[in-house]
Scaffold this active site. Structure first.
Site, mmCIF file in Angstrom:
data_model
loop_
_atom_site.group_PDB
_atom_site.id
_atom_site.type_symbol
_atom_site.label_atom_id
_atom_site.label_comp_id
_atom_site.label_asym_id
_atom_site.label_seq_id
_atom_site.Cartn_x
_atom_site.Cartn_y
_atom_site.Cartn_z
ATOM 1 N N PRO A 87 -3.258 0.024 19.297
ATOM 2 C CA PRO A 87 -3.089 -0.461 17.927
ATOM 3 C C PRO A 87 -3.226 0.595 16.831
ATOM 4 O O PRO A 87 -2.922 0.314 15.674
ATOM 5 C CB PRO A 87 -4.196 -1.517 17.790
ATOM 6 N N TYR A 100 4.579 6.249 10.251
ATOM 7 C CA TYR A 100 3.691 5.127 9.939
ATOM 8 C C TYR A 100 4.431 4.057 9.143
ATOM 9 O O TYR A 100 4.280 2.863 9.373
ATOM 10 C CB TYR A 100 2.471 5.637 9.153
ATOM 11 N N LYS A 109 1.907 -0.578 15.338
ATOM 12 C CA LYS A 109 3.333 -0.728 15.646
ATOM 13 C C LYS A 109 3.710 -1.999 16.403
ATOM 14 O O LYS A 109 4.895 -2.360 16.448
ATOM 15 C CB LYS A 109 3.819 0.471 16.491
ATOM 16 N N HIS A 153 0.846 -1.206 0.000
ATOM 17 C CA HIS A 153 0.000 0.000 0.000
ATOM 18 C C HIS A 153 0.878 1.251 0.000
ATOM 19 O O HIS A 153 1.748 1.389 0.854
ATOM 20 C CB HIS A 153 -0.904 0.020 1.229
ATOM 21 N N TYR A 191 -8.563 5.119 8.092
ATOM 22 C CA TYR A 191 -8.659 5.466 9.514
ATOM 23 C C TYR A 191 -9.711 6.562 9.621
ATOM 24 O O TYR A 191 -9.548 7.630 9.034
ATOM 25 C CB TYR A 191 -7.327 5.993 10.044
HETATM 26 P P1 FAD Z 1 2.487 -12.443 21.246
HETATM 27 O O1 FAD Z 1 2.115 -12.474 19.809
HETATM 28 O O2 FAD Z 1 1.439 -12.095 22.235
HETATM 29 O O3 FAD Z 1 3.108 -13.872 21.589
HETATM 30 C C1 FAD Z 1 3.360 -14.265 22.919
HETATM 31 C C2 FAD Z 1 3.219 -15.782 23.004
HETATM 32 O O4 FAD Z 1 3.625 -16.236 24.289
HETATM 33 C C3 FAD Z 1 1.794 -16.238 22.824
HETATM 34 O O5 FAD Z 1 1.710 -17.192 21.793
HETATM 35 C C4 FAD Z 1 1.397 -16.795 24.182
HETATM 36 O O6 FAD Z 1 0.460 -17.859 24.092
HETATM 37 C C5 FAD Z 1 2.746 -17.252 24.722
HETATM 38 N N1 FAD Z 1 2.815 -17.347 26.184
HETATM 39 C C6 FAD Z 1 2.319 -16.459 27.098
HETATM 40 N N2 FAD Z 1 2.582 -16.877 28.341
HETATM 41 C C7 FAD Z 1 3.267 -18.040 28.236
HETATM 42 C C8 FAD Z 1 3.809 -18.964 29.177
HETATM 43 N N3 FAD Z 1 3.704 -18.764 30.502
HETATM 44 N N4 FAD Z 1 4.437 -20.075 28.723
HETATM 45 C C9 FAD Z 1 4.563 -20.308 27.377
HETATM 46 N N5 FAD Z 1 4.058 -19.469 26.429
HETATM 47 C C10 FAD Z 1 3.427 -18.352 26.857
HETATM 48 N N6 FAD Z 1 0.789 -4.720 15.698
HETATM 49 C C11 FAD Z 1 1.267 -4.216 14.519
HETATM 50 O O7 FAD Z 1 2.492 -4.104 14.346
HETATM 51 N N7 FAD Z 1 0.429 -3.820 13.502
HETATM 52 C C12 FAD Z 1 -0.915 -3.940 13.629
HETATM 53 O O8 FAD Z 1 -1.618 -3.642 12.656
HETATM 54 C C13 FAD Z 1 -1.460 -4.463 14.873
HETATM 55 N N8 FAD Z 1 -2.796 -4.629 15.049
HETATM 56 C C14 FAD Z 1 -3.257 -5.299 16.166
HETATM 57 C C15 FAD Z 1 -4.608 -5.532 16.276
HETATM 58 C C16 FAD Z 1 -5.095 -6.225 17.388
HETATM 59 C C17 FAD Z 1 -6.577 -6.478 17.498
HETATM 60 C C18 FAD Z 1 -4.203 -6.688 18.410
HETATM 61 C C19 FAD Z 1 -4.713 -7.471 19.605
HETATM 62 C C20 FAD Z 1 -2.856 -6.438 18.304
HETATM 63 C C21 FAD Z 1 -2.370 -5.743 17.205
HETATM 64 N N9 FAD Z 1 -1.009 -5.492 17.047
HETATM 65 C C22 FAD Z 1 -0.550 -4.879 15.908
HETATM 66 C C23 FAD Z 1 -0.076 -5.892 18.096
HETATM 67 C C24 FAD Z 1 0.617 -7.209 17.772
HETATM 68 O O9 FAD Z 1 -0.334 -8.209 17.504
HETATM 69 C C25 FAD Z 1 1.501 -7.601 18.957
HETATM 70 O O10 FAD Z 1 2.337 -6.516 19.253
HETATM 71 C C26 FAD Z 1 2.342 -8.851 18.647
HETATM 72 O O11 FAD Z 1 1.545 -9.998 18.707
HETATM 73 C C27 FAD Z 1 3.526 -8.986 19.612
HETATM 74 O O12 FAD Z 1 4.200 -10.186 19.369
HETATM 75 P P2 FAD Z 1 4.889 -10.977 20.542
HETATM 76 O O13 FAD Z 1 5.543 -12.153 19.896
HETATM 77 O O14 FAD Z 1 5.690 -10.066 21.375
HETATM 78 O O15 FAD Z 1 3.689 -11.448 21.506
HETATM 79 C C1 DHB Z 2 -4.662 -3.339 11.167
HETATM 80 C C2 DHB Z 2 -4.494 -3.218 12.537
HETATM 81 C C3 DHB Z 2 -4.107 -2.002 13.057
HETATM 82 O O1 DHB Z 2 -3.908 -1.867 14.383
HETATM 83 C C4 DHB Z 2 -3.881 -0.907 12.238
HETATM 84 O O2 DHB Z 2 -3.510 0.277 12.777
HETATM 85 C C5 DHB Z 2 -4.035 -1.041 10.868
HETATM 86 C C6 DHB Z 2 -4.438 -2.270 10.339
HETATM 87 C C7 DHB Z 2 -5.081 -4.654 10.615
HETATM 88 O O3 DHB Z 2 -5.335 -5.565 11.404
HETATM 89 O O4 DHB Z 2 -5.155 -4.792 9.393
#
Ligand code: FAD
Ligand code: DHB
Length: 394
Positions: free
Chosen positions: A297, A388, A301, A76, A205
């Site tokens: 979100p 962004y 990031k 995009h 947005y």
């Molecule tokens: P996680 O993906 O949370 O992984 C952590 C893992 O650890 C999980 O699988 C969990 O089950 C496991 N775990 C936890 N505790 C234990 C334990 N005690 N023992 C063993 N395993 C364990 N980010 C973006 O960059 N762009 C976006 O557009 C965006 N949109 C989002 C939209 C939504 C609705 C949400 C909820 C989040 C969004 N995010 C976005 C944020 C992004 O999803 C997170 O920042 C990302 O998942 C972080 O990755 P991580 O590996 O640090 O943690």
């Molecule tokens: C999406 C999630 C976000 O938090 C955002 O800022 C833009 C897009 C997505 O899930 O596509």
């Protein structure tokens, strides 16, 4: 089969941070064990982030994780900011040296990383929950875990907590060593994934007097949409008809086609908050990704920051383990936290500009002034575009 084991690095959590760290350390010739409390199916189907920054996409590709992202991800070159029923295009690539974002689901990145790891046979244990971590300040920290095989433990040179916002790593640190900074916002996001071809080419947005809305997508046949809702909302109060009606109302303009609707195949409500844990290290326990920081979100990031953390951490661990040189590891927390605070600032800015406040009309006036500034001032739009598209790689 999990028995008492020893390895160089135990990674807690198989989200993007843990899986990518495992892969980067594999490339460095370092042995790791990844432990994940959920099942493989759950982790692969968990719908979350979608926007990958320019530099982060390049890094994934150069690490050998980008083949499917490049083939199937949607590139995009702009986003729309929509308010007072009018859309304004922010031409990201024109404003920022031709650079673009890639829309590619987080769970696809996770699937690609799991397939890679299982392909070269490195240990990855699902349905195994870490219950405690001990010996952080010794040179052999130990992780205790529980799985179908019973209680067991793994001893390592380092443990990395990539276990997200509800993990065990931060809680294992004795009180007084880590500081927690937190801000809670008076909103949650209700997100849906729908079997509906997107009727827009770029993300929208939208600030509407009734609340925030975001139109995103995953593929030519799947749309991903979000509504800003009150923090105490539950899914029971949001049958499909109400969700679509609210999206249509908030996203309406005089000029655009209706949004495409279709069966909702996934839904969830996520509270919005900012958290920073500092430092991102205690002895031989390191933290990465959501375990150390949460961003609201709106700036897209979270996943990008998780990748940026482990991009810094992998060579630091390699130097510590290979050459007994801890210099990079000592710098890891400070370096990451500078980027994390920048991301907090940008995500807060985007959040506060786009979510109308339910009762504070002074705040609402400031929000409208901020939005107008983005479309009237090229330097403000340029700053938004740079943050962004590429905040996590600079
Ligand atoms: P996680 O993906 O949370 O992984 C952590 C893992 O650890 C999980 O699988 C969990 O089950 C496991 N775990 C936890 N505790 C234990 C334990 N005690 N023992 C063993 N395993 C364990 N980010 C973006 O960059 N762009 C976006 O557009 C965006 N949109 C989002 C939209 C939504 C609705 C949400 C909820 C989040 C969004 N995010 C976005 C944020 C992004 O999803 C997170 O920042 C990302 O998942 C972080 O990755 P991580 O590996 O640090 O943690
Ligand atoms: C999406 C999630 C976000 O938090 C955002 O800022 C833009 C897009 C997505 O899930 O596509």
């Amino acid at each position: 089969m999990l028995g008492a084991e020893r390895t160089q690095v135990v990674i807690v959590g198989a989200g993007p941070a843990g899986l990518l760290l495992g892969h980067l350390l594999h490339l460095e010739g370092i042995d790791t064990i990844i432990v994940e409390r959920r099942s493989q199916e759950y982790v692969e189907e968990r719908v979350r982030a979608g926007v990958i920054e320019w530099g982060i996409a390049n890094f994934l590709e150069s690490s050998g994780v980008g083949t499917r992202m490049r083939a199937e991800g949607l590139v995009h070159h702009g986003i729309e900011l929509r308010f007072e029923g009018v859309s304004h295009r922010i031409a990201l690539s024109e404003l920022y040296e031709g650079r673009a974002i890639t829309v590619y689901g987080q769970q696809e990145v996770v699937k690609d990383l799991i397939a890679l790891r299982q392909g070269y046979g490195a240990p990855l244990h699902f349905d195994a929950e870490v219950t405690s971590i001990e010996g952080h300040t010794t040179d052999h920290p130990t992780v205790r875990l529980t799985s179908d095989d019973g209680e067991t433990s793994i001893t390592a040179d380092y443990v990395v907590g990539c276990d997200g916002s509800h993990g065990a790593a931060v809680g294992s640190v004795p009180p007084g060593y880590l500081r927690r900074y937190e801000r809670v916002y008076p909103f949650s996001w209700l997100g849906i994934l729908a079997e509906a071809p997107p009727t827009t080419e770029e993300l929208i947005y939208c600030r509407h007097a009734r609340g925030f809305a975001l139109y995103s997508m995953r593929s030519p046949t799947r749309s991903r949409l979000y509504l800003g809702v009150r923090p105490d909302e539950t899914l029971d109060a949001w049958p499909d008809d109400r969700i679509w009606e609210e999206l249509v109302t908030r996203l309406a303009t005089d000029h655009t086609a209706d949004i495409g609707q279709g069966p909702i195949i996934e839904r969830g409500i996520t509270p919005m908050r900012s958290v920073v844990i500092a430092p991102m290290r205690y002895g031989r326990l390191l933290l990465a990704g959501d375990a150390a920081h949460i961003v609201p979100p709106t700036g897209a990031k979270g996943m990008n920051l998780a990748v940026a953390d482990v991009r810094l951490l992998a060579p630091a661990l390699a130097a510590a383990l290979g050459d007994h040189d801890e210099r990079l590891l000592k710098e890891y927390s400070d370096q990451s936290l500078r980027r994390v605070w920048r991301a907090e600032e940008f995500s807060t800015y985007m959040t506060q500009m786009l979510h109308p406040h339910p009762s504070d009309d002074f705040e609402n006036g400031v929000q409208m002034a901020r939005l107008r500034q983005v479309i009237e001032s090229e330097s403000t739009a340029r700053s938004l575009a740079r943050n962004y598209v590429n905040l996590s790689s600079v």
